[in-house]
Scaffold this motif. Structure first.
Motif, PDB file in Angstrom:
ATOM      1  N   GLU A 112      13.805  26.703  36.516  1.00 30.87           N
ATOM      2  CA  GLU A 112      13.401  26.612  37.569  1.00 30.87           C
ATOM      3  C   GLU A 112      11.925  27.108  38.330  1.00 30.87           C
ATOM      4  O   GLU A 112      11.897  28.832  37.849  1.00 30.87           O
ATOM      5  N   ASN A 114       9.571  27.560  39.681  1.00 30.07           N
ATOM      6  CA  ASN A 114       8.770  28.370  40.896  1.00 30.07           C
ATOM      7  C   ASN A 114       9.810  29.800  40.899  1.00 30.07           C
ATOM      8  O   ASN A 114       8.920  30.057  41.888  1.00 30.07           O
ATOM      9  N   MET A 115      10.663  30.123  40.287  1.00 31.97           N
ATOM     10  CA  MET A 115      11.331  31.446  39.900  1.00 31.97           C
ATOM     11  C   MET A 115       9.685  32.190  39.713  1.00 31.97           C
ATOM     12  O   MET A 115       9.355  32.121  38.705  1.00 31.97           O
ATOM     13  N   ARG A 147      21.561  38.058  40.325  1.00 30.60           N
ATOM     14  CA  ARG A 147      20.972  38.338  42.036  1.00 30.60           C
ATOM     15  C   ARG A 147      19.338  39.043  42.056  1.00 30.60           C
ATOM     16  O   ARG A 147      18.828  39.021  41.230  1.00 30.60           O
ATOM     17  N   PRO A 148      19.349  38.267  42.745  1.00 30.98           N
ATOM     18  CA  PRO A 148      17.142  38.553  42.985  1.00 30.98           C
ATOM     19  C   PRO A 148      17.478  40.234  43.431  1.00 30.98           C
ATOM     20  O   PRO A 148      19.030  41.149  43.673  1.00 30.98           O
ATOM     21  N   ASP A 150      14.588  43.607  43.432  1.00 30.37           N
ATOM     22  CA  ASP A 150      13.057  43.733  44.050  1.00 30.37           C
ATOM     23  C   ASP A 150      12.438  44.244  43.955  1.00 30.37           C
ATOM     24  O   ASP A 150      10.939  44.131  44.172  1.00 30.37           O
ATOM     25  N   LYS A 186       7.387  40.228  46.938  1.00 28.76           N
ATOM     26  CA  LYS A 186       8.569  40.039  48.177  1.00 28.76           C
ATOM     27  C   LYS A 186       7.616  39.231  49.359  1.00 28.76           C
ATOM     28  O   LYS A 186       8.041  38.677  50.527  1.00 28.76           O
ATOM     29  N   GLY A 189       6.700  35.554  49.829  1.00 27.84           N
ATOM     30  CA  GLY A 189       8.426  35.259  49.137  1.00 27.84           C
ATOM     31  C   GLY A 189       8.647  34.539  47.773  1.00 27.84           C
ATOM     32  O   GLY A 189       9.268  33.576  48.198  1.00 27.84           O
ATOM     33  N   LEU A 190       8.176  35.146  46.627  1.00 25.26           N
ATOM     34  CA  LEU A 190       8.751  34.938  45.568  1.00 25.26           C
ATOM     35  C   LEU A 190       9.749  35.261  45.324  1.00 25.26           C
ATOM     36  O   LEU A 190       9.788  36.646  45.055  1.00 25.26           O
ATOM     37  N   GLU A 191      10.220  35.197  44.369  1.00 28.36           N
ATOM     38  CA  GLU A 191      11.758  35.710  44.356  1.00 28.36           C
ATOM     39  C   GLU A 191      11.714  36.357  42.976  1.00 28.36           C
ATOM     40  O   GLU A 191      10.802  35.382  41.820  1.00 28.36           O
ATOM     41  N   MET A 192      12.757  37.214  42.413  1.00 31.04           N
ATOM     42  CA  MET A 192      12.722  37.897  41.390  1.00 31.04           C
ATOM     43  C   MET A 192      14.372  37.924  40.552  1.00 31.04           C
ATOM     44  O   MET A 192      15.151  38.380  41.755  1.00 31.04           O
ATOM     45  N   ARG A 193      14.483  37.464  39.645  1.00 33.06           N
ATOM     46  CA  ARG A 193      16.192  37.706  39.774  1.00 33.06           C
ATOM     47  C   ARG A 193      16.044  38.205  38.084  1.00 33.06           C
ATOM     48  O   ARG A 193      15.281  38.297  37.283  1.00 33.06           O
TER      49      ARG A 193
END
Length: 339
Positions: A112, A114-115, A147-148, A150, A186, A189-193
């Protein structure tokens, strides 16, 4: 895919040999380059380092002498400027990363692209004399499932382009730089997992303790909460930061109420306002004693909230000398020391 590694040393070099060994084991067979970033002159000898490592520190822009204490964010950005890599793994010098998490995070980064960032569960471990014992099994309460999240802290795996897109760590903050960076990621719009597995162990002497509180004040770490509130005043994210500091604000409110009760008692020559107010800290101590199973730990918790609250006020109204913006340092030629 290439990987950059930044290990930030901020007076916690006691555990650095364990950190380096774990990273070299976890990244065996990968294309990686590591940077050991010294925020201040280390009083402890550095561990033996392989040729993959580079050691850097910053010059004082005024005296041209190395050794000015960098803020955590400024130090990490200094390392970021030298480590290279499509992805960058940041680890504090008291962190022992786990190889299975590293392999899983690398696979996710390839799968992924784009993560923005990958995190995981961190166990707390204490070195108490010649004994090692566990503390909290999940310091950041990330849980046992993917899970995402913060924000990331202590060990963080970032896509370089994502970090560059939001400007990286804020060098003006003495602390809370991880949470503040998460806010900006955030907002973009960028994801942190977080992966539902053990990412690392965090090593330290037993805490909380009064010595640690003193260290946090002397190094300015407890000023960051106020600094970030000032920076975000009137901006999106201020509410989230305020909620994050609620325990410190509550402690300040409690002691302020106590001073008001004392003043009223002195004016009226009546001890009842102070007696009535004293029920509040006693209730807090009773509740925390039941929760932690120890009056000593309950007292240390209240002391921690109080010191952090006072630090918040200091950080809110002034910028300590060691917390000046040091963004330019990341673009200066660092001092390189042979390992």
């Amino acid at each position: 895919m290439t990987v950059g590694v930044v290990v930030s040393c901020y007076r916690q070099e006691r555990f650095l040999p364990r950190t380096v060994r774990a990273l070299e084991t976890a990244l065996a067979g990968e294309d990686w380059h590591g940077v050991l970033e010294l925020a201040v002159r280390s009083e402890d000898p550095l561990p033996a380092l392989s040729s993959r490592w580079q050691v850097v520190s910053a010059f004082d822009p005024v005296t041209r002498m190395p050794g000015r204490p960098l803020t955590p964010g400024a130090g990490r950005m200094l390392g970021f400027a030298h480590c290279g890599g499509d992805w960058v793994l940041f680890a504090d010098s008291d962190i022992e990363v786990q190889a299975p998490w590293v392999r899983t995070a690398l696979a996710l980064a390839v799968r992924e692209p784009n993560m923005a960032a990958v995190f995981g569960r961190i166990e707390e471990w204490f070195v108490d004399g010649d004994r090692e014992r566990p503390g909290q099994p999940d310091m950041y309460r990330t849980g046992a499932t993917d899970r995402p999240v913060d924000y990331l802290a202590a060990v963080a795996f970032y896509r370089r382009s994502a970090l560059e897109a939001v400007g990286g760590y804020d060098p003006r903050l003495n602390s809370d730089e991880d949470f503040e960076l998460g806010l900006r990621l955030k907002q973009h719009g960028l994801e942190m997992r977080s992966l539902g597995m053990l990412a690392a162990r965090h090593w330290s002497p037993p805490r909380p303790n009064l010595g640690e509180l003193g260290r946090r004040w002397r190094t300015g770490i407890c000023f960051g909460q106020g600094q970030v509130l000032r920076l975000y005043l009137g901006r999106p994210g201020f509410g989230a930061l305020l909620r994050r500091q609620w325990l410190y604000l509550a402690a300040l409110g409690m002691w302020t109420l106590g001073l008001a009760a004392l003043g009223l008692g002195l004016v009226t020559r009546d001890a009842r306002p102070v007696a009535l107010w004293s029920l509040v800290p006693l209730a807090v101590l009773a509740f925390m004693s039941l929760r932690k199973g120890s009056l000593r730990l309950a007292s240390l918790s209240l002391a921690t909230w109080t010191v952090q609250g006072l630090g918040l006020v200091v950080g809110l109204f002034r910028l300590p000398g060691g917390a000046r913006p040091l963004t330019a340092l990341a673009n200066r030629s660092p001092e390189r020391m042979e390992a």
